[in-house]
Design a protein around this motif. Structure first.
Motif, mmCIF file in Angstrom:
data_model
loop_
_atom_site.group_PDB
_atom_site.id
_atom_site.type_symbol
_atom_site.label_atom_id
_atom_site.label_comp_id
_atom_site.label_asym_id
_atom_site.label_seq_id
_atom_site.Cartn_x
_atom_site.Cartn_y
_atom_site.Cartn_z
ATOM 1 N N LEU A 129 0.872 -1.164 0.000
ATOM 2 C CA LEU A 129 0.000 0.000 0.000
ATOM 3 C C LEU A 129 0.907 1.211 0.000
ATOM 4 O O LEU A 129 1.669 1.433 0.937
ATOM 5 N N LEU A 153 -7.697 4.834 -0.968
ATOM 6 C CA LEU A 153 -7.226 3.882 -1.968
ATOM 7 C C LEU A 153 -7.825 4.282 -3.311
ATOM 8 O O LEU A 153 -9.040 4.256 -3.482
ATOM 9 N N SER A 160 -6.124 3.458 -6.609
ATOM 10 C CA SER A 160 -5.830 2.561 -7.726
ATOM 11 C C SER A 160 -5.095 1.323 -7.235
ATOM 12 O O SER A 160 -4.503 1.317 -6.160
ATOM 13 N N GLN A 161 -5.177 0.289 -8.067
ATOM 14 C CA GLN A 161 -4.455 -0.953 -7.832
ATOM 15 C C GLN A 161 -3.735 -1.298 -9.131
ATOM 16 O O GLN A 161 -4.338 -1.260 -10.198
ATOM 17 N N ILE A 162 -2.443 -1.607 -9.010
ATOM 18 C CA ILE A 162 -1.672 -1.950 -10.202
ATOM 19 C C ILE A 162 -1.243 -3.411 -10.143
ATOM 20 O O ILE A 162 -1.220 -4.002 -9.073
ATOM 21 N N ILE A 172 -2.938 -5.794 -11.126
ATOM 22 C CA ILE A 172 -4.117 -6.474 -10.596
ATOM 23 C C ILE A 172 -4.191 -7.918 -11.101
ATOM 24 O O ILE A 172 -4.743 -8.792 -10.424
ATOM 25 N N LYS A 212 -2.351 -10.200 -8.539
ATOM 26 C CA LYS A 212 -2.670 -10.143 -7.108
ATOM 27 C C LYS A 212 -3.072 -11.513 -6.577
ATOM 28 O O LYS A 212 -3.665 -12.314 -7.297
ATOM 29 N N TYR A 251 -6.630 -11.164 -1.758
ATOM 30 C CA TYR A 251 -6.699 -9.701 -1.694
ATOM 31 C C TYR A 251 -8.032 -9.265 -2.282
ATOM 32 O O TYR A 251 -8.323 -9.550 -3.440
ATOM 33 N N SER A 252 -8.807 -8.554 -1.499
ATOM 34 C CA SER A 252 -10.089 -8.084 -1.990
ATOM 35 C C SER A 252 -10.448 -6.806 -1.237
ATOM 36 O O SER A 252 -10.902 -6.852 -0.099
ATOM 37 N N PHE A 253 -10.223 -5.670 -1.878
ATOM 38 C CA PHE A 253 -10.529 -4.391 -1.255
ATOM 39 C C PHE A 253 -11.952 -3.973 -1.597
ATOM 40 O O PHE A 253 -12.413 -4.166 -2.714
ATOM 41 N N THR A 312 -11.801 1.136 -7.210
ATOM 42 C CA THR A 312 -10.560 1.784 -7.607
ATOM 43 C C THR A 312 -10.320 1.626 -9.105
ATOM 44 O O THR A 312 -10.966 0.822 -9.772
ATOM 45 N N ASN A 350 -8.249 -0.092 -11.647
ATOM 46 C CA ASN A 350 -7.482 -1.335 -11.642
ATOM 47 C C ASN A 350 -6.692 -1.441 -12.936
ATOM 48 O O ASN A 350 -7.259 -1.332 -14.020
#
Length: 99
Positions: free
Chosen positions: A2, A63, A65-67, A69, A72, A76-78, A82, A84
């Motif tokens: 993070l 939060l 963005s997630q890169i 993805i 992953k 992992y589950s936000f 976001t 992605n």
């Protein structure tokens, strides 16, 4: 990780205590020479920094963005909605590695 996007204007106290390692052709990572704490991730081409959120006293972050993805772990589950990006999308947006 993070991380907080910090731009290019980043300054460190005690820079002689920081070790920098090339982690890929397009990025490098900084660590504390004494304890090994991960301090930053820096794009070689733009000089932009991403720093672990846990380094900041003010934890009031969102939060966004997630890169990578597509890489992953399944656990992992936000909950946040976001942006992605797959690894290919990250490389396409941030360009080829510097020469």
């Amino acid at each position: 990780m993070l991380a907080v996007e910090c731009g290019t204007d980043v300054r460190f106290e005690g820079e002689d205590n920081i070790a920098v390692y090339a982690s890929s052709d397009w990025a490098e990572r900084g660590f504390c020479k004494t304890c090994g704490t991960h301090l930053f991730y820096r794009l070689k081409g733009s000089g932009e920094y991403a720093m672990p959120a846990g380094l900041f006293d003010n934890g009031d972050f969102m939060l966004k963005s997630q890169i990578f993805i597509d890489e992953k772990p399944g656990f992992y589950s936000f909950a946040e909605q976001t942006r992605n990006m797959t690894g290919a999308e990250v490389f396409a947006e941030y360009g080829p590695p510097p020469e």
